[in-house]
Scaffold this active site. Structure first.
Site, PDB file in Angstrom:
ATOM      1  N   GLU A 302       0.818  -1.204   0.000  1.00  0.00           N
ATOM      2  CA  GLU A 302       0.000   0.000   0.000  1.00  0.00           C
ATOM      3  C   GLU A 302       0.861   1.268   0.000  1.00  0.00           C
ATOM      4  O   GLU A 302       0.901   2.000   0.991  1.00  0.00           O
ATOM      5  CB  GLU A 302      -0.921   0.010   1.226  1.00  0.00           C
ATOM      6  CG  GLU A 302      -1.863  -1.170   1.320  1.00  0.00           C
ATOM      7  CD  GLU A 302      -2.603  -1.210   2.649  1.00  0.00           C
ATOM      8  OE1 GLU A 302      -2.348  -0.331   3.507  1.00  0.00           O
ATOM      9  OE2 GLU A 302      -3.424  -2.110   2.847  1.00  0.00           O
ATOM     10  N   GLY A 304       1.794   5.084  -0.583  1.00  0.00           N
ATOM     11  CA  GLY A 304       1.100   6.360  -0.737  1.00  0.00           C
ATOM     12  C   GLY A 304       2.100   7.448  -1.041  1.00  0.00           C
ATOM     13  O   GLY A 304       2.217   7.933  -2.166  1.00  0.00           O
ATOM     14  N   TYR A 345       6.535  16.493  12.896  1.00  0.00           N
ATOM     15  CA  TYR A 345       7.527  15.422  12.860  1.00  0.00           C
ATOM     16  C   TYR A 345       8.964  15.907  12.733  1.00  0.00           C
ATOM     17  O   TYR A 345       9.890  15.095  12.680  1.00  0.00           O
ATOM     18  CB  TYR A 345       7.272  14.479  11.671  1.00  0.00           C
ATOM     19  CG  TYR A 345       5.883  13.977  11.487  1.00  0.00           C
ATOM     20  CD1 TYR A 345       5.290  13.990  10.228  1.00  0.00           C
ATOM     21  CD2 TYR A 345       5.150  13.468  12.554  1.00  0.00           C
ATOM     22  CE1 TYR A 345       4.008  13.514  10.032  1.00  0.00           C
ATOM     23  CE2 TYR A 345       3.859  13.000  12.374  1.00  0.00           C
ATOM     24  CZ  TYR A 345       3.286  13.023  11.118  1.00  0.00           C
ATOM     25  OH  TYR A 345       2.021  12.560  10.912  1.00  0.00           O
ATOM     26  N   CYS A 372       0.356  32.567  13.383  1.00  0.00           N
ATOM     27  CA  CYS A 372       0.655  33.085  14.721  1.00  0.00           C
ATOM     28  C   CYS A 372       1.128  31.974  15.654  1.00  0.00           C
ATOM     29  O   CYS A 372       0.515  31.700  16.694  1.00  0.00           O
ATOM     30  CB  CYS A 372      -0.571  33.778  15.287  1.00  0.00           C
ATOM     31  SG  CYS A 372      -1.103  35.192  14.311  1.00  0.00           S
ATOM     32  N   GLU A 373       2.192  31.320  15.284  1.00  0.00           N
ATOM     33  CA  GLU A 373       2.809  30.257  16.070  1.00  0.00           C
ATOM     34  C   GLU A 373       4.318  30.335  15.898  1.00  0.00           C
ATOM     35  O   GLU A 373       4.814  30.429  14.762  1.00  0.00           O
ATOM     36  CB  GLU A 373       2.348  28.871  15.591  1.00  0.00           C
ATOM     37  CG  GLU A 373       0.876  28.585  15.740  1.00  0.00           C
ATOM     38  CD  GLU A 373       0.474  28.271  17.168  1.00  0.00           C
ATOM     39  OE1 GLU A 373       1.379  27.999  17.993  1.00  0.00           O
ATOM     40  OE2 GLU A 373      -0.732  28.312  17.457  1.00  0.00           O
TER      41      GLU A 373
END
Length: 445
Positions: A302, A304, A345, A372-373
């Protein structure tokens, strides 16, 4: 040569397009084309931020997987990126589809994707997910917990049988970050071999007349560049297949090893070698089954990210450049709303100035977003020309997977469009989210 220049030439040489789509090419004037289309043209026509997707690269990667697993099934993992065009390309290239919600499933089927080539999985499927899957006739449903067995069976109409697989936790740690290691017993997915949950679930499913157990499923994690964890998984799952036959007299015909195959986000990083992966998995499976006296089950993988990730490029315009005593911050018109992966991550990218050639020496900068971070950082300590300035265009390769699919509307910034490029043409696949979209969804005072 300065230390920064040396860093640039060893890590991201100007001519190095190794992590870009195969169709990418650059000019001495700083232009980069993908799929025969200049990225500056895409930015002018569709605005920024924007995701650019190389259709030819997607199709080539689908074909590479089909060639590597000619006697098995390849299911594209829609969670990496999904739109109607993507489902259409995957269908035309002969792949199946792996979905994890009624939304992904409905979008695929209304596109014309054959439901019998779709697999539904997820650790907490809603009643709507299960009902939609049964209504549309998906080929396989992956059972993730013991409690799901009776719930699913209750949804199956009398006289029908739904083919299912059981997701097994083989107790194998693999993946580039704790948040994406899904083959161990300390996370939310699957049924453990170690505590007997898997064996108990197998017996429960075999007792359900409306469910047909056709095989075992596992998914070890993401960004796995070594073949060894997959070989360990094969050995443990073949052991379970043998135990099922001894205890229940049932030979399960299918084995799904999931995905998680690594791609390189920056030049020099490790990626999964597909040819090696296929050859060694198939050899291990054949050897293990022969030793256990089992027929070799039909293998499913599978992928991706490995199909769509390297096919994508994200485009941004520089809004401001702030030089402090210790750092240079290059702020762009996107950020964590269109790519949360660096914040989640710690993923690192290799942004590139495009559209003009600079003769200035490179300096290490931090490319930040507009939100705003403090953690809204797209790329830290990356080399860009010292004269980078507002209005410049930056391109970030390997942006096809887990960008739009994980995007948000933080600060009510609309999600970017997706533009396909192929054989010199650019066309819109997914439009930009607008202020009108926000107004129309907000219906109450």
């Amino acid at each position: 040569m300065t230390l920064v220049t040396e860093h640039l030439e060893t890590a991201y040489p100007d001519a190095d397009l190794s992590v870009w789509p195969a169709s990418a090419s650059s000019t001495p004037h700083g232009e980069v084309t993908v799929g025969g289309v200049a990225l500056t043209e895409v930015a002018e026509r569709f605005g920024t931020p924007a995701y650019v997707l190389d259709e030819g690269e997607v199709r080539d990667r689908c074909r590479a997987y089909r060639a590597a697993f000619p006697d098995g099934d390849v299911l594209y993992a829609a969670k990496a990126f999904m739109c109607r065009a993507m489902a259409h390309w995957v269908d035309e290239e002969g792949l199946g589809l792996d979905v994890c919600s009624a939304g992904e499933l409905e979008l695929a089927v209304v596109t014309g994707f054959p439901p019998e080539r779709i697999l539904l999985h997820g650790n907490a499927k809603s009643p709507e997910d299960l009902a939609t899957a049964l209504r549309l006739g998906v080929g396989r449903i992956v059972i993730d917990s013991t409690g799901e067995i009776a719930r699913l069976a209750a949804h199956v109409p009398p006289g029908d049988r739904q083919k299912v697989l059981l997701r097994i936790v083989p107790g194998i740690a693999a993946g580039h970050h704790n948040a994406v290691r899904t083959g161990t017993d300390d996370q939310k997915f699957g049924l453990s071999l170690a505590d007997g949950s898997a064996q108990h679930a197998i017996a429960r499913v075999l007792d359900q007349p409306r469910l047909e157990l056709v095989g075992l499923h596992c998914h070890l994690g993401s960004q796995i560049s070594s073949v060894k964890p997959y070989l360990s998984a094969v050995r443990r799952l073949v052991g379970l297949l043998a135990a099922v036959r001894r205890q229940h007299g049932v030979t399960l015909p299918e084995l799904d090893l999931g995905g998680g195959h690594a791609v390189a986000y920056r030049p020099g990083e490790a990626a999964m070698d597909l040819t090696t992966l296929s050859a060694r998995i198939r050899a291990e499976l054949a050897e293990g089954c022969a030793a256990a006296g089992l027929p070799v089950p039909r293998l499913t993988v599978e992928p991706g990210r490995a199909i769509v990730g390297p096919a994508g490029v994200a485009l941004y315009h520089v809004l401001s450049v702030k030089r402090t005593a210790g750092q240079t911050f290059v702020a762009v018109d996107g950020g964590m709303s269109d790519n949360p992966r660096p914040a989640l991550y710690g993923v690192r990218y290799a942004p590139r100035l495009i559209g003009r050639h600079s003769t200035e020496e490179p300096v290490l900068v931090t490319v930040v977003g507009r939100h705003c971070e403090a953690g809204d950082i797209l790329a830290s300590a990356v080399p860009l020309p010292a004269d980078v300035r507002p209005g410049d265009l930056l391109a970030v390769p390997v942006a096809g997977a887990y960008h739009l699919s994980m995007a948000s509307t933080y600060n009510l910034v609309g999600r970017p469009p997706v533009v396909a490029v192929h054989e010199g043409r650019a066309r819109l696949l997914v439009r930009r989210e607008s202020l009108a979209d926000f107004r129309n969804r907000d219906i109450g005072l």
